[in-house]
Design a protein around this motif. Structure first.
Motif, PDB file in Angstrom:
ATOM      1  N   LEU A 136       4.086  31.096  59.482  1.00 47.85           N
ATOM      2  CA  LEU A 136       3.647  29.645  60.436  1.00 47.85           C
ATOM      3  C   LEU A 136       2.010  29.323  60.015  1.00 47.85           C
ATOM      4  N   PHE A 137       1.120  31.034  59.747  1.00 43.63           N
ATOM      5  CA  PHE A 137      -0.449  30.813  59.300  1.00 43.63           C
ATOM      6  C   PHE A 137      -0.315  30.498  57.844  1.00 43.63           C
ATOM      7  N   GLY A 193       4.480  23.230  49.150  1.00 44.45           N
ATOM      8  CA  GLY A 193       4.708  24.849  49.935  1.00 44.45           C
ATOM      9  C   GLY A 193       4.363  24.264  51.231  1.00 44.45           C
ATOM     10  N   ALA A 194       3.518  24.205  52.272  1.00 40.12           N
ATOM     11  CA  ALA A 194       2.792  24.327  53.287  1.00 40.12           C
ATOM     12  C   ALA A 194       3.739  23.554  53.843  1.00 40.12           C
ATOM     13  N   VAL A 195       4.182  22.503  53.970  1.00 39.58           N
ATOM     14  CA  VAL A 195       6.324  22.268  54.384  1.00 39.58           C
ATOM     15  C   VAL A 195       7.135  23.304  54.539  1.00 39.58           C
ATOM     16  N   LEU A 196       7.111  23.712  53.072  1.00 38.04           N
ATOM     17  CA  LEU A 196       8.810  24.704  52.857  1.00 38.04           C
ATOM     18  C   LEU A 196       8.345  25.582  53.394  1.00 38.04           C
ATOM     19  N   ALA A 228       6.499  26.051  56.159  1.00 38.79           N
ATOM     20  CA  ALA A 228       7.325  26.386  58.231  1.00 38.79           C
ATOM     21  C   ALA A 228       8.035  25.915  58.100  1.00 38.79           C
ATOM     22  N   LEU A 229       8.608  25.384  57.739  1.00 35.39           N
ATOM     23  CA  LEU A 229      10.286  25.465  57.752  1.00 35.39           C
ATOM     24  C   LEU A 229      11.126  26.378  57.427  1.00 35.39           C
ATOM     25  N   TRP A 230      10.622  27.355  57.000  1.00 36.16           N
ATOM     26  CA  TRP A 230      10.849  28.845  57.000  1.00 36.16           C
ATOM     27  C   TRP A 230      10.239  29.474  57.961  1.00 36.16           C
ATOM     28  N   GLY A 231       9.440  29.158  58.532  1.00 40.51           N
ATOM     29  CA  GLY A 231       8.640  30.386  59.307  1.00 40.51           C
ATOM     30  C   GLY A 231       9.532  29.860  60.807  1.00 40.51           C
ATOM     31  N   THR A 232       9.943  28.480  60.792  1.00 42.20           N
ATOM     32  CA  THR A 232      10.796  27.829  61.835  1.00 42.20           C
ATOM     33  C   THR A 232      11.952  28.684  61.676  1.00 42.20           C
ATOM     34  N   PHE A 233      12.890  28.419  61.097  1.00 42.12           N
ATOM     35  CA  PHE A 233      14.124  28.890  61.046  1.00 42.12           C
ATOM     36  C   PHE A 233      13.888  30.926  61.332  1.00 42.12           C
ATOM     37  N   VAL A 234      13.073  31.047  60.799  1.00 44.91           N
ATOM     38  CA  VAL A 234      13.760  32.469  60.691  1.00 44.91           C
ATOM     39  C   VAL A 234      12.694  33.197  61.228  1.00 44.91           C
ATOM     40  N   SER A 235      12.004  32.555  62.478  1.00 40.11           N
ATOM     41  CA  SER A 235      11.091  32.844  63.547  1.00 40.11           C
ATOM     42  C   SER A 235      12.231  33.566  64.896  1.00 40.11           C
ATOM     43  N   ILE A 236      11.988  35.020  65.402  1.00 42.57           N
ATOM     44  CA  ILE A 236      12.912  34.715  66.610  1.00 42.57           C
ATOM     45  C   ILE A 236      12.309  34.985  68.213  1.00 42.57           C
ATOM     46  N   ARG A 237      12.609  34.251  68.772  1.00 43.72           N
ATOM     47  CA  ARG A 237      12.045  34.545  69.714  1.00 43.72           C
ATOM     48  C   ARG A 237      12.580  34.728  71.479  1.00 43.72           C
TER      49      ARG A 237
END
Length: 61
Positions: free
Chosen positions: A2-3, A47-50, A52-61
């Motif tokens: 996301l950074f 590229g920023a949107v992609l 962000a989407l990738w970071g959202t889907f692979v983030s572990i919470r």
């Protein structure tokens, strides 16, 4: 990740401003080395949107 998305979004804005000659000599230098991105800053924004989407889907919470 996301950074990276945030950094790309900021760069997209800088390339947009440089393409419109809004940031002076910095814009001239940016467009000298990255003229494609000055002409089409949406490439960097996509590229920023992609990222962000990738970071959202692979983030572990």
């Amino acid at each position: 990740m996301l950074f990276v998305a945030g950094a790309l979004a900021v760069l997209s804005g800088l390339f947009y401003a440089a393409g419109n000659n809004d940031i002076g000599s910095l814009g001239t230098t940016m467009c000298q080395y990255g003229d494609t991105f000055c002409d089409h800053p949406s490439y960097v924004f996509v590229g920023a949107v992609l990222a962000a989407l990738w970071g959202t889907f692979v983030s572990i919470r």
